[in-house]
Structures are given as structure tokens and as C-alpha cells.
Design an enzyme around this catalytic site. Structure first.
Site, short mmCIF file in Angstrom:
data_model
loop_
_atom_site.label_atom_id
_atom_site.label_comp_id
_atom_site.label_asym_id
_atom_site.label_seq_id
_atom_site.Cartn_x
_atom_site.Cartn_y
_atom_site.Cartn_z
N LYS A 76 33.23 44.71 34.80
CA LYS A 76 32.46 44.10 35.88
C LYS A 76 31.57 45.20 36.46
O LYS A 76 32.02 46.35 36.61
CB LYS A 76 33.41 43.55 36.95
CG LYS A 76 32.73 42.81 38.10
CD LYS A 76 33.76 42.25 39.08
CE LYS A 76 33.14 41.41 40.18
NZ LYS A 76 34.16 40.85 41.10
N SER A 151 33.57 35.97 42.09
CA SER A 151 32.40 36.78 41.81
C SER A 151 32.38 37.40 40.41
O SER A 151 31.34 37.84 39.96
CB SER A 151 32.31 37.91 42.84
OG SER A 151 33.42 38.76 42.75
N SER A 175 38.25 36.08 43.09
CA SER A 175 37.14 36.40 42.18
C SER A 175 37.53 36.69 40.74
O SER A 175 36.66 36.82 39.89
CB SER A 175 36.35 37.58 42.74
OG SER A 175 35.58 37.16 43.84
#
Ligand code: MG
Ligand code: ZN
Lengths: 488, 95, 483
Positions: A76, A151, A175
Site C-alpha cells: 500500500k 482505504s 481499511s
């Protein structure tokens, strides 16, 4: 190379079917060829990845390979990667090349894993749909009209699309779990303090926790083994002996007590999602588990408390982005005030600015007690709810999200509607307990995840439950292409 | 708690965010609706409940007083927007 | 109208740790800019603080030294504000739960009495970086070497009633922190600096006047001058019927005036909240006791010992124990010369005079304690007299040789040869018939004073080298024999 599990790739590397360089090249070519439709990567790291792959191949040749040696994965874009752009999906860090590697990144590199790139996300991890990215929204590989969740939406989409076997994510309010649920993945948010936060750009420090997003529970356990562990550089890292999260895989579920909180099955829950979850619970019962009705009476308060605590911490954590030492700086600042105000107004996206303002307000004079302190008291009520429930049962199950992945653009106008999507996930972050999502079916072709929560440090138990469930189901093995082919 | 445009202007200064006049009421509206959501927790009695700031109620670990880092100025400064003679540059600071 | 001055001090003490409060960066004064910074001190994205154990120990040591409550559960809080020397956009400090709570300190007033000053609290916090105002095309340069350096901020009650009391309090604090070894106390390098909250009120009025905060005063001399000039300013305004603004002001030593700080013009809301990257510090009684039991002798205790053990006057003992360096120096002198009284006289007399004239701290004195001890020993063993000793001291100050070397080079060795002195005495008496007659005519009790003339003549004849005690005895005997 699509849709191979991490363990499968590891085995094939061991068997000499291909080298790490070969699979890394294939994966990068595949990302270049197919990712335009998902937009799951912000940066592809060919040069560094091939260096790492060659080192992994050499290590294997020398006989020192570990499970992850030579296996490609993606980060990420919130994990600082030394020498590799780390944007947090923000204009603020569009050109930021960190001078250091996060602890999680170091650990993965130390096992010989190969980082092929950085995945898209909601800017600074603020969002539940991956539509808040400076680099554009991510599309759900299961349905390009749907959001991948957020997210960690880019990580979820990349793994779901078969671009990489595993990716890192972070989970501040859901997330990892919500995008895993929306994209048919196994994703786990470990106990707060299990995985070092050092080198992960902070959103809300007391809630943030990193974890893996993979196809199977077994893969997730292998990834978590590499990622987790005490880190002296993180004051909130828990001083625990190294755990083997694969150790409990293959334990029978006989006698397991599973709690179903009635608050997870209220009116907000999509009935078809409820059906998927109840079917999954039945199957787990069939594996020998005992199902118990429980209550988490303060669950609903997790939304208001979270949307005070997270923005408050974020407002302070994001003050460092001031255009002085790194990152974006506005053109020709007139004076200091202008430097700050324009750099931050131009560098941050709308949702980030909104949360900074909410947090600034909640901490300001006259409101601090009514908002911040109150939210922290509520936070203890939520923790106490879990303590009571987990004294009664071994794990808690329910849906990850009230609906399957929603359509792109459907929630962007109303932040509050978007916030309500997090109702089932926030509480685990508030309490700091581990929680995961495992694939449990589809509604109109969009995946549904089963939420499994446990007591502090019970990750191995959660992963085993998911693993046992995955032995008797094949939801997790469905791919967007196989699913479309079946016309589900 | 409904916010006025003037509240947004104050918050924006504290947070060092330039908010164009055209966006002020939009922020006022959306933040007011967030605060309305947040205000649900005011109904709960939390009398005598100790605030929780860390999930584990844990204690700070102590680091031995040792110098563990070398000078890495060049690496750190390479990513700065404006530097000179080993200093970060900002618009004139007036005391 | 009669005015009462009310002063409270906030003293920032830089703790003498090797590394920073939250990072492993080196703490040292005067390094090249930005060479003592880490990811943490620069506020890099993702960097996290870890607390320095030694800073905790030092803060608790201070708390036990001023007999304060120690916070067994103290909490780091973030003080949020934007400034270029604050890289994270917040300062990690302590707010609701400081490591040191209420304590006190006794100061000696000029009339010899003692006054107790309350200490409200002392908390740990990180220092900020520095702005360098050299012109870089109209820009300011930022050096973050000092960022995250450990500070102990000591906040007093508004108990002081004059600039002199404030200085006495600051000096006492300096003596304590240097004695317990938590700071080098070097004010010129900013290791100890203070903010003074100053207000005035009509004598007899209970309510405090509006105060001004004088920022960053970094010498004892400036504390007194800054407070006095600020008090004058406030009284002038009030007597003209004006009101005092509550504001932060800067003391300009060159102009000897205070002026408002422009950079802090907008009211700040620091939005303190517990730092989520750090956890509460929990310590127990055993930890505190161990530190308390290991406390060195404190200035007040040392002063009392100087009186009881070394028979010094209260005054001398107070002066000599006012700084650890001075007290250590004094004790080192006494260890060599074995005469506390003479040692005290020389340290508070000649040495203090030279230090003052050269604007020097004791640590920088070019005459070592060892040398001064030897010098005093030479007075005691009659090798030199006091006058000669002063000449030697001056030569030592200029670092031109050893004690004995200087005595030999300058021919200062005292003449103690009875025969030689007797000859000189006889010569002086023979050459001064008029003065001898006056002496003989004088009343007995006035004769002592009249000896001075003869003493002077003999000393002059000996070029100052005669032993004054012997000369005095001989003169007296010989003159009295003429009666
Ligand atoms: Mg202060
Ligand atoms: Zn301070």
C-alpha cells in the site's frame, strides 16, 4: 501468473519451475498490460524489484531461501519504501522518495520477498471507497462500476485481479477488512501493537494497524509471520515473543464458541448480505462450532467516537506536511502563513482537509472535553463490551460491511453516508482486537466477506477458523474471470 | 453543533488551510452534518469512565540513552524543497 | 502609589543526556546545522518517538531534590502549533499529568533571611530547532539540530517580589540542577533560560495585575535588568491611567527595553491532547526512592556542612554553595591548604574579584584550585606574606608559572631571618628620632596604632619581604624597652 496463491508461487520457486526474476518480470508486464482498467497501482518498481528478485534467486541458489524468498508482493502506498516514491495517494507527497524503509518493509525484504510496486489508496488512508485518491479512483475487478472499498482499495484490487498474490494494507477503521470483503480476499487487521507502525505514514496513531491482504488464510498467515513482531522503534509495539501464525492452521473447530452480536444484524444490514453471513455461520456450526447470541450494546457509538478520535489524531499527525522539509510546496509563498496555508490547501484533497478541520475543531479550546475526552470514554465502553463478550465466546462473527461493494460515485456527495459504511469494522480498531474478513459468497456478483473478531493476540485462532472454512468452501478461489464465466 | 462560515474560517487558520470563500459554506455544511453524527455520543452516560487512549492501557517503554544515528544530512536534505548551506529555507521569520 | 511587584518564572533546563528525548540523535552544542537530526527529529512521515530513560531519571532526580510530588503516572501531550522550528507541527510536552508536581525552593534574601518559593510543576518536553536570520535571499534558514533535545520546564508560583528575588531563585535553581548533574547549566549556550511572568499591583491589593511574559532570558544579569525595565514600563502605564496588555514580550539587551513579540500576534489554541505515539509513563515508589537515596549533597546541605564542619560564617557558606562548581573548587582548595577560613577568603575575595573583572565563570578560571591551595599553604608556612601572595595570584592568573616558581622568580620569599630583620628594625628606629619621641610620649593604648609608621618603614626597607609578624613583635619590644 494470475491468481496463483502466495504459497503456490513459493512452492513453484522452490521446485525451480521459474526464477524470481522471471515471475517478477511477468508480474510487472501483467500490471502494465492490465492495470489501466483497475488503476490499482500508483507506482511500479521495476528496477528495484528486479534487483530484489536477483538477490532472492542468488539466495535460493545458495540454499538460504525462506518461504517468501523471491515471492512478489505490493505495498500500500502508505509504507515508506527507501528509494521508491511513497505518495499516500496525495499530491502532497507526489514526488516524495523516503530516505528509509518501514519496519514492515524491512522485515519483508529480509525474508527475500520482492516489492513490485505501490498500490493506490484513499488519500492518507481516509476513505472507504478508494475514491479519495489524487491518482484517481480504483475500480473493483469484480465489477468495474463498483468501488473496491477503502482505504486499501488498490491492494485489494491488485490481489483480486490476480496482479500480485499478496499486498500489504493498513486498517484504521476497516481499511483492510472492508476492501477484502468487497474484493473477495482474506485480509486481517492484527491486534493493535502486533505490527510495527514505524515507517507507515500515520493516519490515526492509536487505531492504525497494518496487515496482509491475500487470497487465502494460509497465505495471510505466512505474510503476517513476516510482517509482525516487536519493534523497539515503535513505542506502541507490543513486546511479545515472535508468533507463528501458521501454527494453529488445521485445528478442528469442534467446541469453538462463536458469538453473533445482535447489533451486527440490525436494520441497516442488506438482507442478502445477512443471508450470506448466516449461511457461512451455519457452515462453521457444521464444523463443530457452537453459536451463541451476544450483544455489543455500544457498537453504534463506535461511529461517533471514531469520527472524533481519528480526525483529531489525524489533524495533528498531518501538521508535519508544511512544505519545509519534504513534499509539496506551493509556488512563490508570500510569507510563512502563505507557505503553510497554500501548501496544505493545494497539497491535500478535500476529504483530508475535511477530517483535519473536524479534528482541529474537536481538539480546540472549549470543545476538547465534549468531543475528544468524551470519545475516549466511549472508546473504553466499547473495549469493555468486547471484554465481556469475549469472556463468553471465543470469537465474534458478523458481516464486514452492511452491503456489498457499492457503485462508484454513489456515496461521494455525502460524507456521513460514507462513514456509516464502517459501522461493523470501527469497533475492532477502537478496542484494538484482531479482526479479519474471509470470502463468504456473492450478492449480484459482488463479493461478501465474513467478519471474524477475536481476543487480543488471537490472530492464529482467527486465521485457523478462516482456513477451516476455506477448506469446505471455494468462495475464496473464485476469481473475477471465473466468476464472470460462470455468470454468477 | 452547526458551524457557521466564520467557524470554518477560524478552524482553517488554526489548521493552516487556505479555504476559498466559495468552499466555506460547503465545508460548514458537511462538517456540521459530521458533528451531528458525532453528537450522538453525548447522550451516553460516561460518568466515571476512564478515557482510553491506548487499547492496551500499556506503559511507555524506555530507550537507553545512547547515540544510535550518524549524520545523514545529505540524504535528508536531498528531498527538501528549498535548502542552502545545510539549512532548510522558509519565508522570513519575524520574532 | 506604592506598587508591589509579582514575578513567576518558567525555567527551561536542558537535560545533559547523550541522545535526544525521543531519538538516538546526538545532543551537542555548536555542530554544523542539521547534522544531528534523525527521521524522528525532522518529523519525517512514518517516524515515531521512543522515550529516553535518562531524561526520566533526571526529571525524577530534580523532583526529589526540591522535595516535590513525583507523578507516578505522567503523560506526554502534543502542543499543536505551526512554526518552522517545530518540524512535526506540534511540540511533545506534558500538560495534565507532569512528571514533577508541587515542590519548593528556599532562597536567601539580602538581609540574610530565607524565603520559600513555590514550584508549581516541572514537566518534560522537547526543544525546538533554531531560525537563522542571516539573509538567504530574503529567506530564513532553519537548523533542527536542537529539535527534540530534552528539556525540563520548571514553573514557579508567582512568589517573587523583586528582580533580585527572581535572580536568587534562578541562581538557586542553577545550583541545584548542576549539583544533581542533570544539566551543565551553561546559560550562554542556552542550557538554562527563563521566561518571566511579571505584573504589578497596588500594595495591599489581593488580585494580581495583568502580566506580561518576558521570553527567553539567558543570563542572570539580564533577568534582573529585564524585570526592572518591564516593571518600570508597567508602572508608568498604570500611573498614566493606562492598562497592561497580557502579551509576550522580548527583552532587548542592547536597548535595555522590552517589546512585544510580533510572531505570536494571533491568539493560539494549542489543542493539547495525549500523544498517541507515546504511552503513559508509570513509575513506582521503589524507583523514586532509589533515585532519592542516590541524591548528592544539595546546596543547602552543603552550606550547612560548611558552617558546622568548616566553621564558615553563614554568609560565606551561602556564597560558596551557590554553585556546585564554586563549592567543588572551594573544597579542592581546602583539601590542599587545610584552612577553610583562608580558603573562603581567597575564593570569595581575590578569585571572585578576578572572575568578575574578566566576566568569567568559575569553570573557566585560569588558576586551578590546586594552585590556589598551594598559594595559601605558602602564606601559612610563612614563605610569603599576603601582599606577596596577591602578586603570585596575579601571575598565576596570567599563567606565567607555578606557585613556587613565581615566588622564586619574583624574589617574594619572606625574610624570616631574625638577625636581618633586627638590623632593619634598629636602622629604622635610629633614623626616626622624632617618631620615636612621639611614640614614647603617647598614651599606652594609642601606641599600637603608631607602630604602623615603623612597620611601613621596615617593610619598605625589606622590599616587602619581611615577615610582618616578626617585624611587629620586634618593633614593639624594642620601642617599649626605650620607655
Ligand atoms: Mg511555558
Ligand atoms: Zn516549555
Amino acid at each position: 501468473m494470475t491468481n496463483k496463491t502466495l504459497i503456490q508461487i513459493s512452492d513453484e520457486l522452490s521446485a525451480g519451475q521459474y526464477s524470481s526474476r522471471e515471475i517478477t518480470q511477468d508480474i510487472i508486464a501483467d500490471i502494465r498490460a492490465r492495470d489501466a482498467q483497475f488503476n490499482s497501482f500508483i507506482t511500479v518498481s521495476e528496477e528495484l524489484a528486479l534487483e530484489q528478485a536477483d538477490a532472492a534467486d542468488a539466495r535460493r541458489a545458495a540454499g538460504h531461501a525462506e518461504l517468501l524468498t523471491g515471492v512478489p508482493f505490493a505495498h500500500k502506498d502508505l509504507f515508506c519504501t527507501q528509494g521508491l516514491r511513497t505518495t499516500c495517494a496525495s499530491k502532497m507527497l507526489e514526488d516524495f522518495i523516503p530516505p528509509y524503509e518501514s519496519t514492515v518493509g524491512q522485515r519483508l525484504l529480509a525474508t527475500g520477498a520482492v516489492c513490485v510496486g505501490k498500490t493506490n489508496m484513499d488519500e492518507f488512508a481516509m476513505g472507504s471507497s478508494n475514491e479519495n485518491s489524487y491518482f484517481g479512483a480504483v475500480k473493483n475487478p469484480w465489477d468495474l462500476n463498483a468501488v473496491p472499498g477503502g482505504s486499501s482499495g488498490g491492494s485489494a484490487a491488485a490481489v483480486a485481479a490476480g496482479l500480485v498474490p499478496a499486498a500489504t494494507g493498513t486498517d484504521t477503521g476497516g481499511s483492510i477488512r472492508q476492501p477484502a470483503s468487497f474484493c473477495n480476499l482474506t485480509g486481517i487487521k492484527p491486534t493493535y501493537g502486533r505490527v510495527s507502525r514505524f515507517g507507515i505514514v500515520a493516519y490515526a496513531s492509536s487505531l492504525d494497524q497494518a496487515g496482509p491482504m491475500c487470497t487465502t488464510a494460509a497465505d495471510a498467515a505466512v505474510m503476517l509471520n513476516a510482517m509482525a513482531g516487536f519493534d523497539a522503534q515503535d513505542s506502541t509495539s507490543v513486546q511479545q515473543d515472535a508468533a507463528d501464525f501458521t501454527a494453529e492452521l488445521n485445528q478442528p473447530l469442534a467446541g469453538l464458541k462463536v458469538g453473533l452480536p445482535k447489533e451486527f444484524f440490525g436494520s441497516g444490514l442488506d438482507p442478502q448480505v445477512a443471508d450470506c453471513i448466516m449461511a457461512a455461520v451455519k457452515q462453521i456450526e457444521a464444523l463443530g462450532a457452537q453459536i451463541v447470541d451476544i450483544s455489543l450494546p455500544n457498537l453504534e457509538l463506535s461511529i461517533p467516537a471514531y469520527y472524533v478520535i481519528a480526525p483529531s489524531e489525524a489533524s495533528s499527525n498531518l501538521s508535519r506536511f508544511d512544505g519545509v522539509r519534504y513534499g509539496y510546496r506551493c509556488d512563490q509563498p508570500e510569507d510563512l502563513m502563505d507557505l503553510y496555508c497554500r501548501t496544505r490547501a493545494e497539497g491535500f484533497g478535500k476529504e483530508v482537509k475535511r477530517r483535519i478541520m473536524v479534528g482541529t475543531y474537536a481538539l480546540s479550546e472549549g470543545y476538547y472535553d465534549a468531543y475528544y475526552v468524551k470519545a475516549q470514554r466511549v472508546r473504553r465502553l466499547i473495549k469493555d463490551d468486547f471484554a465481556r463478550a469475549l469472556a463468553q465466546v471465543d470469537v465474534i462473527m458478523g458481516p464486514v460491511a452492511p452491503t456489498p461493494a457499492f457503485d462508484l460515485g454513489s456515496n461521494t456527495k455525502d460524507p456521513v453516508a460514507m462513514y456509516l459504511e464502517d459501522i461493523y469494522t470501527l469497533s475492532a480498531n477502537m478496542a484494538g482486537i484482531p479482526a479479519m474478513s474471509t470470502p463468504a459468497g456473492f450478492v449480484n456478483g459482488r463479493p461478501v466477506g465474513l467478519h471474524i473478531m477475536g481476543n487480543y493476540f488471537a490472530e492464529a485462532k482467527l486465521l485457523n477458523i478462516a482456513h477451516q472454512y476455506q477448506q469446505v468452501t471455494d468462495w475464496h478461489l473464485q476469481t473475477p474471470t471465473s466468476n464472470t464465466a460462470k455468470g454468477a | 453543533m452547526a458551524l457557521e462560515n466564520a467557524d470554518i474560517e477560524n478552524i482553517a487558520v488554526l489548521a493552516r488551510l487556505q479555504v476559498p470563500a466559495t468552499e466555506t459554506s460547503d465545508y460548514a455544511n458537511s462538517i456540521s452534518s459530521i458533528l451531528a453524527l458525532v453528537d450522538q455520543m453525548q447522550q451516553v452516560d460516561t460518568e466515571g469512565v476512564e478515557p482510553l487512549s491506548n487499547p492496551h492501557d500499556a506503559t511507555q517503554r524506555l530507550r537507553p540513552d545512547e547515540v544510535t544515528c550518524d549524520n545523514q544530512r545529505d540524504a535528508f536534505m536531498a528531498i527538501a524543497p528549498a535548502t542552502e548551506e545545510g539549512l532548510y529555507l522558509v519565508p522570513k521569520v519575524i520574532d | 502609589m506604592a506598587w508591589e511587584i509579582v514575578i513567576g518564572l518558567e525555567i527551561h533546563v536542558q537535560l545533559a543526556t547523550k541522545s535526544k528525548l525521543f531519538s538516538g540523535a546526538k545532543v551537542a552544542f555548536g555542530a554544523e546545522p542539521n547534522t544531528q537530526t534523525t527521521l524522528v527529529d525532522l518529523g519525517m512521515p512514518g517516524a515515531l518517538p521512543v522515550f529516553n530513560e535518562q531524561a526520566l531519571r533526571m526529571a525524577v532526580t530534580f523532583g526529589t531534590a526540591i522535595d516535590a510530588d513525583i507523578g507516578k503516572h505522567s503523560v506526554f501531550a502534543r502542543k499543536n502549533y505551526f512554526y518552522p522550528d517545530s518540524p512535526k507541527g506540534y511540540q511533545t510536552s506534558q500538560m495534565d499529568h507532569p512528571i514533577v508536581g508541587i515542590g519548593h525552593l528556599d532562597i536567601q534574601l539580602e538581609d540574610g533571611s530565607t524565603k520559600r518559593i513555590g514550584v508549581t510543576r516541572a514537566h518534560l518536553e522537547e526543544d525546538a530547532g533554531k531560525s537563522l536570520h542571516d539573509d538567504f535571499d530574503g529567506m530564513t534558514g532553519i537548523d533542527l539540530n536542537r529539535s527534540s533535545t530534552p528539556l525540563l520546564e520548571i514553573v514557579s508560583e508567582p512568589d517573587m517580589r523583586s528582580a533580585k528575588e527572581a535572580v536568587a531563585y534562578m541562581r538557586k535553581m542553577h545550583a541545584i540542577v548542576t549539583t544533581i548533574g542533570i544539566s551543565d547549566g551553561n546559560m550562554a549556550e542556552g542550557s538554562m533560560r527563563c521566561d518571566a511572568n511579571v505584573s504589578v499591583r497596588p500594595k495591599g491589593q489581593e488580585k494580581l495585575g495583568t502580566r506580561a511574559e518576558l521570553k527567553n532570558i539567558n543570563s542572570f544579569r539580564f533577568i534582573e535588568r529585564a524585570i526592572n525595565v518591564e516593571v518600570e514600563r508597567q508602572i508608568d502605564i498604570l500611573e498614566d491611567g493606562g492598562t497592561i496588555a497580557q502579551e509576550t514580550r522580548l527583552y532587548d539587551a542592547d536597548k535595555n527595553e522590552t517589546r512585544p513579540m510580533r510572531s505570536k500576534e494571533e491568539a493560539n489554541d494549542y489543542r493539547y491532547f495525549p500523544c498517541p505515539d507515546l504511552l503513559p509513563i508509570n513509575i513506582d515508589e521503589a524507583y523514586i526512592d532509589a533515585i532519592r537515596n542516590a541524591l548528592p549533597e544539595l546546596p543547602d546541605q552543603r552550606s550547612a556542612r560548611f558552617v558546622s564542619q568548616l566553621s564558615l560564617s553563614e554568609y560565606d557558606a551561602g556564597v560558596l554553595s551557590a554553585s556546585r562548581a564554586l563549592a567543588d573548587y572551594f573544597e579542592a582548595v581546602v583539601a590542599v591548604c587545610n584552612d577553610a577560613k583562608l580558603g573562603a577568603n581567597w575564593v570569595t575575595g581575590e578569585l571572585a574579584k578576578f572572575l568578575n573583572q574578566n566576566n568569567m565563570e568559575i569553570n573557566a578560571a585560569p588558576v586551578s584550585a590546586e594552585q590556589l591551595g598551594q598559594l595559601i599553604s605558602r602564606i601559612k608556612d610563612d614563605t610569603i606574606n599576603t601582599k606577596g601572595a596577591k602578586t603570585v595570584f596575579e601571575a598565576l592568573w596570567d599563567q606565567t608559572g607555578t606557585v613556587d616558581g613565581i615566588i622564586a622568580d619574583k624574589g617574594l620569599k619572606q625574610v624570616s631571618d631574625m638577625g636581618a630583620i633586627e638590623a632593619m628594625v634598629d636602622d629604622v628606629i635610629a633614623a626616626s628620632p622624632k617618631q620615636v619621641q612621639q611614640y614614647l610620649d603617647a598614651e599606652v593604648e594609642k601606641r599600637g596604632k603608631m607602630l604602623g609608621f615603623f612597620m611601613g618603614q621596615v617593610m619598605k626597607a625589606s622590599k616587602g619581604a619581611a615577615n610582618p609578624g616578626q617585624v611587629n613583635g620586634l618593633l614593639k619590644n624594642k620601642l617599649d624597652a626605650l620607655c
